[in-house]
Design an enzyme around this catalytic site. Structure first.
Site, short mmCIF file in Angstrom:
data_model
loop_
_atom_site.label_atom_id
_atom_site.label_comp_id
_atom_site.label_asym_id
_atom_site.label_seq_id
_atom_site.Cartn_x
_atom_site.Cartn_y
_atom_site.Cartn_z
N ARG A 61 68.97 18.90 63.58
CA ARG A 61 69.54 19.92 64.26
C ARG A 61 70.03 21.39 63.41
O ARG A 61 70.89 20.87 62.59
CB ARG A 61 70.86 19.15 65.02
CG ARG A 61 71.31 19.93 66.29
CD ARG A 61 72.94 19.32 66.54
NE ARG A 61 73.97 19.88 65.45
CZ ARG A 61 74.70 19.16 65.09
NH1 ARG A 61 75.10 17.96 65.46
NH2 ARG A 61 75.69 19.67 64.07
N HIS B 89 76.44 21.18 67.18
CA HIS B 89 76.14 20.13 68.25
C HIS B 89 76.24 20.76 69.55
O HIS B 89 75.53 20.55 70.64
CB HIS B 89 77.19 19.08 68.10
CG HIS B 89 77.35 18.18 69.03
ND1 HIS B 89 76.47 17.16 69.65
CD2 HIS B 89 78.17 18.01 70.23
CE1 HIS B 89 76.90 16.56 70.62
NE2 HIS B 89 77.65 16.86 71.05
N TYR C 85 81.67 20.39 58.30
CA TYR C 85 81.12 18.95 57.95
C TYR C 85 79.71 19.16 56.99
O TYR C 85 79.25 18.12 56.60
CB TYR C 85 80.89 18.10 58.87
CG TYR C 85 80.05 18.48 60.17
CD1 TYR C 85 78.76 18.29 60.25
CD2 TYR C 85 80.80 18.90 61.15
CE1 TYR C 85 77.86 18.69 61.19
CE2 TYR C 85 80.14 19.40 62.30
CZ TYR C 85 78.61 19.38 62.43
OH TYR C 85 78.05 19.78 63.52
#
Length: 328
Positions: free
Chosen positions: A224, A228, A237
């Site tokens: 990805r 998200h 993160y």
């Protein structure tokens, strides 16, 4: 895949512009989605997507304005006719689509009344991510499908992240495909950035289910590349250096290079690919205009489409709502 890339990136811009309130990008997953979608027969098989399967829906012929109606919050699940398209409504519940797919697939075996149908079973393909695979619903769905030999393909897009949690911290062993052995389900792990490899693997899984051998698992290892969702900040993160190192080859660049390497007339094929890119950009603009033109749905639908026969309480609520909102 080019059309998916343009539309996906455009949808992010639409959210930033306030045209849609939210969107779940799929940058980097185009090969996994389009390759798998092209392996099913839309005339008989049924697709059960999550909220990130724009590429699957487009490859299956779903109208993209009707698809984006969910992201505009105009209609929950999408405005297209799911029964005609053989693509179920967008499923926002994590892992919810796997239960629906197994139920539909099991229905195919029940309708056969114990006799193998000519041409084999119609097959359900359900999409889930590595994060969704940790839900209990997935265990129940895989176990039930294996016990009853439901003709369903579990297509896992392992994109490395369950929102902000990396795969190694929430999938024991790091592989969803490895779980198949525990259910007696054959599983394939494939390079999810290679469209041809995904197509071949998914065709094998669909053929297995169609032949009456029960479910199959395909785990497409991809990445990805974006957030998200448009509300997510991946910089909290992971770093840009991490994204570049872990993302691997861009699936579109990879496919383009493969096509050109095999081309007998490279200039002509290159011109065709460039034309497809321009057409995809124009198509994304047409979808934007269609999304902007989407008006609100009649409010009464939230009462009319709950039960086949409305309850007295629901009718009372509908009457109260009309009195308050429409002054009727």
């Amino acid at each position: 895949m080019t059309a998916v890339r343009h539309l996906d990136q455009a949808a992010i811009s639409w959210q930033r512009q306030g045209i849609v309130p939210a969107y779940a990008p799929e940058l980097g997953q185009e090969a996994a989605q389009v390759g798998s979608a092209l392996a099913v027969d839309p005339r008989r098989d049924f697709v059960f997507p999550t909220y990130r399967e724009l590429g699957v829906a487009l490859a299956c012929g779903v109208d993209m304005v009707e698809y984006m109606s969910t992201h505009k919050a105009t209609w929950h699940g999408g405005l297209w006719n799911a029964a005609e398209a053989h693509v179920a409504p967008i499923q926002a519940v994590v892992a919810g689509s796997v239960l629906h797919a197994v139920g539909w697939a099991h229905g195919q075996t029940l309708e056969a009344h114990g006799e193998f149908p000519e041409g084999g079973y119609s097959v359900a393909i359900t999409y889930l991510g590595d994060g969704a695979s940790s839900q209990g619903d997935v265990h129940e769905a895989m176990n039930f499908a294996a016990v009853f030999k439901a003709p369903v393909v579990f297509f896992v897009q392992n994109n490395g992240w369950a929102i902000s949690v990396p795969t190694e911290r929430q999938v024991a062993g790091g592989s969803v495909a490895a779980r198949g052995a525990g259910y007696g389900i054959p599983a394939l792990q494939v390079d999810g950035n290679d469209a041809a490899a995904v197509l071949t693997a998914t065709r094998r899984a669909v053929a297995h289910a169609r032949a009456g051998h029960g479910p199959a698992i395909v785990e497409a290892m991809t990445y990805r590349r974006g957030p998200h969702a448009t509300s997510d900040d991946p910089g909290r993160y992971r770093s840009l250096e991490d994204e570049r190192a872990d993302g691997g080859a861009d699936p579109l660049v990879r496919l383009r290079e493969r096509i050109l390497a095999d081309a007998a007339d490279r200039p002509a094929v290159e011109a065709t690919l460039d034309a497809a890119d321009a057409a995809a950009a124009a198509e994304a603009e047409q979808v934007r205009e269609g999304v902007l033109a989407l008006g609100p749905r009649p409010g009464a639908e939230m009462f009319d489409l709950v039960f086949q026969e409305p309850t007295d309480e629901l009718l009372r609520q509908k009457a109260a709502w009309r009195e308050e909102s429409e002054h009727e």
